[in-house]
Design a protein around this motif. Structure first.
Motif, PDB file in Angstrom:
ATOM      1  N   ARG A 173       0.882  -1.175   0.000  1.00 44.70           N
ATOM      2  CA  ARG A 173       0.000   0.000   0.000  1.00 44.70           C
ATOM      3  C   ARG A 173       0.917   1.222   0.000  1.00 44.70           C
ATOM      4  O   ARG A 173       1.679   1.430   0.942  1.00 44.70           O
ATOM      5  N   ILE A 174       0.847   2.008  -1.064  1.00 41.00           N
ATOM      6  CA  ILE A 174       1.767   3.126  -1.247  1.00 41.00           C
ATOM      7  C   ILE A 174       0.974   4.393  -1.573  1.00 41.00           C
ATOM      8  O   ILE A 174      -0.001   4.348  -2.339  1.00 41.00           O
ATOM      9  N   HIS A 175       1.405   5.517  -1.019  1.00 43.44           N
ATOM     10  CA  HIS A 175       0.790   6.812  -1.297  1.00 43.44           C
ATOM     11  C   HIS A 175       1.831   7.744  -1.919  1.00 43.44           C
ATOM     12  O   HIS A 175       2.930   7.901  -1.379  1.00 43.44           O
ATOM     13  N   ARG A 176       1.456   8.332  -3.044  1.00 42.02           N
ATOM     14  CA  ARG A 176       2.314   9.323  -3.687  1.00 42.02           C
ATOM     15  C   ARG A 176       1.518  10.614  -3.848  1.00 42.02           C
ATOM     16  O   ARG A 176       0.337  10.580  -4.208  1.00 42.02           O
ATOM     17  N   TYR A 177       2.177  11.736  -3.601  1.00 41.41           N
ATOM     18  CA  TYR A 177       1.501  13.031  -3.595  1.00 41.41           C
ATOM     19  C   TYR A 177       2.041  13.910  -4.720  1.00 41.41           C
ATOM     20  O   TYR A 177       3.238  13.924  -5.003  1.00 41.41           O
ATOM     21  N   PHE A 178       1.116  14.646  -5.339  1.00 45.93           N
ATOM     22  CA  PHE A 178       1.452  15.506  -6.471  1.00 45.93           C
ATOM     23  C   PHE A 178       0.847  16.878  -6.216  1.00 45.93           C
ATOM     24  O   PHE A 178      -0.380  17.018  -6.092  1.00 45.93           O
ATOM     25  N   ALA A 256      12.476   3.221   6.419  1.00 45.73           N
ATOM     26  CA  ALA A 256      12.366   2.254   7.508  1.00 45.73           C
ATOM     27  C   ALA A 256      11.912   0.912   6.953  1.00 45.73           C
ATOM     28  O   ALA A 256      11.468   0.814   5.801  1.00 45.73           O
ATOM     29  N   VAL A 257      12.013  -0.113   7.770  1.00 45.55           N
ATOM     30  CA  VAL A 257      11.601  -1.447   7.352  1.00 45.55           C
ATOM     31  C   VAL A 257      10.108  -1.456   7.029  1.00 45.55           C
ATOM     32  O   VAL A 257       9.345  -0.617   7.521  1.00 45.55           O
ATOM     33  N   ALA A 258       9.709  -2.422   6.219  1.00 44.36           N
ATOM     34  CA  ALA A 258       8.338  -2.450   5.705  1.00 44.36           C
ATOM     35  C   ALA A 258       7.292  -2.531   6.809  1.00 44.36           C
ATOM     36  O   ALA A 258       6.179  -2.008   6.654  1.00 44.36           O
ATOM     37  N   THR A 259       7.625  -3.160   7.914  1.00 43.00           N
ATOM     38  CA  THR A 259       6.644  -3.315   8.994  1.00 43.00           C
ATOM     39  C   THR A 259       6.245  -1.982   9.611  1.00 43.00           C
ATOM     40  O   THR A 259       5.169  -1.865  10.203  1.00 43.00           O
ATOM     41  N   ILE A 260       7.087  -0.970   9.482  1.00 44.60           N
ATOM     42  CA  ILE A 260       6.743   0.367   9.986  1.00 44.60           C
ATOM     43  C   ILE A 260       5.741   1.047   9.066  1.00 44.60           C
ATOM     44  O   ILE A 260       4.986   1.922   9.483  1.00 44.60           O
TER      45      ILE A 260
END
Length: 285
Positions: A173-178, A256-260
């Motif tokens: 799950r990734i968020h990118r802002y424009f 940071a590691v993926a779990t964060i």
């Protein structure tokens, strides 16, 4: 790579693709108040496809998009320009592609990316080689949500959320802002806000704030928690505006590691004010 792929899809967009099914709905979900500068609307798109793996099993694919984009800003010409800019920066569309077509092309590009060595003309029952991780994957679902994060002070911020599930389990799950400057009709990046000589000062503030919000006093303690890209926290272009400042968002496995998950660090305009360019968009706040 993605730009080349979509350019090919522009030619093929009007041609039905074997094994690829789509439905699109256009609806207005506008919410306008005194702080808004752009009237928004939302389109949805659903695509399904499948491919046969080398083990003879079928992997089913689904892409769902819900995309908010400008419905009106100033006049028809300006609205069209803004829509094309949003299509380009948020959906990686070629120049001058309208927003509705860009949504369809973006969805198709995801279908292709999730199909190893498959082309638009490949039949659904084609046997694919070099699948790697796909051998054990029977279903891939990608959800793209583009939403309005900020709409004030001559700035429009859009957030593109990408959720991927494989075999019904969420894998990312990734968020990118424009951020778009409506006055200049241009993407707002760090080098349009701050003087280069002050980037180190901002990284220091980001690191201090990261320690404060994690209630630790040293960088070693952050490292013990799973933050590995220290001591420098990048002043990246993945940020969004709030009423009192800027929030930087870091994708999983970058800070940071993926779990964060996705760490977020917020700095106020007051904290950043000494580092502005003379013509910085931040002078509007």
């Amino acid at each position: 790579m993605k730009h080349k792929l979509i350019a090919i899809l522009v030619i093929a967009a009007a041609t039905a693709t074997a094994g690829l099914f789509a439905s699109i709905n256009t609806g207005c979900t506008t919410k306008h108040d005194h702080s808004d500068t752009v009237t928004m609307t939302t389109d949805t798109l659903s695509l399904t496809s499948a491919f046969t793996k080398s083990n003879g099993k079928v992997c089913h694919q689904r892409v769902t998009l819900k995309v908010a984009y400008p419905k009106h800003y100033k006049d028809d010409k300006t609205t069209t320009h803004l829509q094309e800019l949003c299509a380009k920066v948020v959906l990686d569309a070629p120049d001058s592609v309208d927003i509705v077509q860009a949504i369809a092309l973006y969805g198709r590009s995801i279908i292709i990316q999730d199909s190893p060595q498959v082309a638009m003309t490949a039949p659904v029952d084609s046997t694919l080689l070099d699948e790697g991780e796909f051998t054990d994957v029977d279903s891939i679902s990608t959800t793209i949500n583009v939403s309005t994060q900020y709409n004030s002070h001559g700035i429009l911020t859009l957030c593109r959320e990408e959720i991927v599930t494989k075999n019904n389990l969420e894998t990312s799950r990734i968020h990118r802002y424009f951020n778009i400057d409506l006055e200049a009709m241009a993407l707002i990046e760090v080098n349009r806000m701050f003087k280069d000589v002050h980037i180190d000062n901002i990284t220091t503030l980001l690191t201090r704030q990261l320690m404060a919000q994690n209630e630790v006093s040293t960088e070693d303690q952050l490292s013990d928690m799973g933050y590995f890209n220290l001591p420098i926290v990048e002043v990246s272009n993945n940020f969004y505006f709030t009423a009192d400042g800027i929030t930087w968002c870091y994708e999983p496995n970058t800070l940071a590691v993926a779990t964060i998950g996705e760490p977020k660090i917020h700095l106020t305009f007051d904290e950043l004010s000494d580092f502005y360019l003379e013509n910085s968009v931040l002078n509007r706040f």
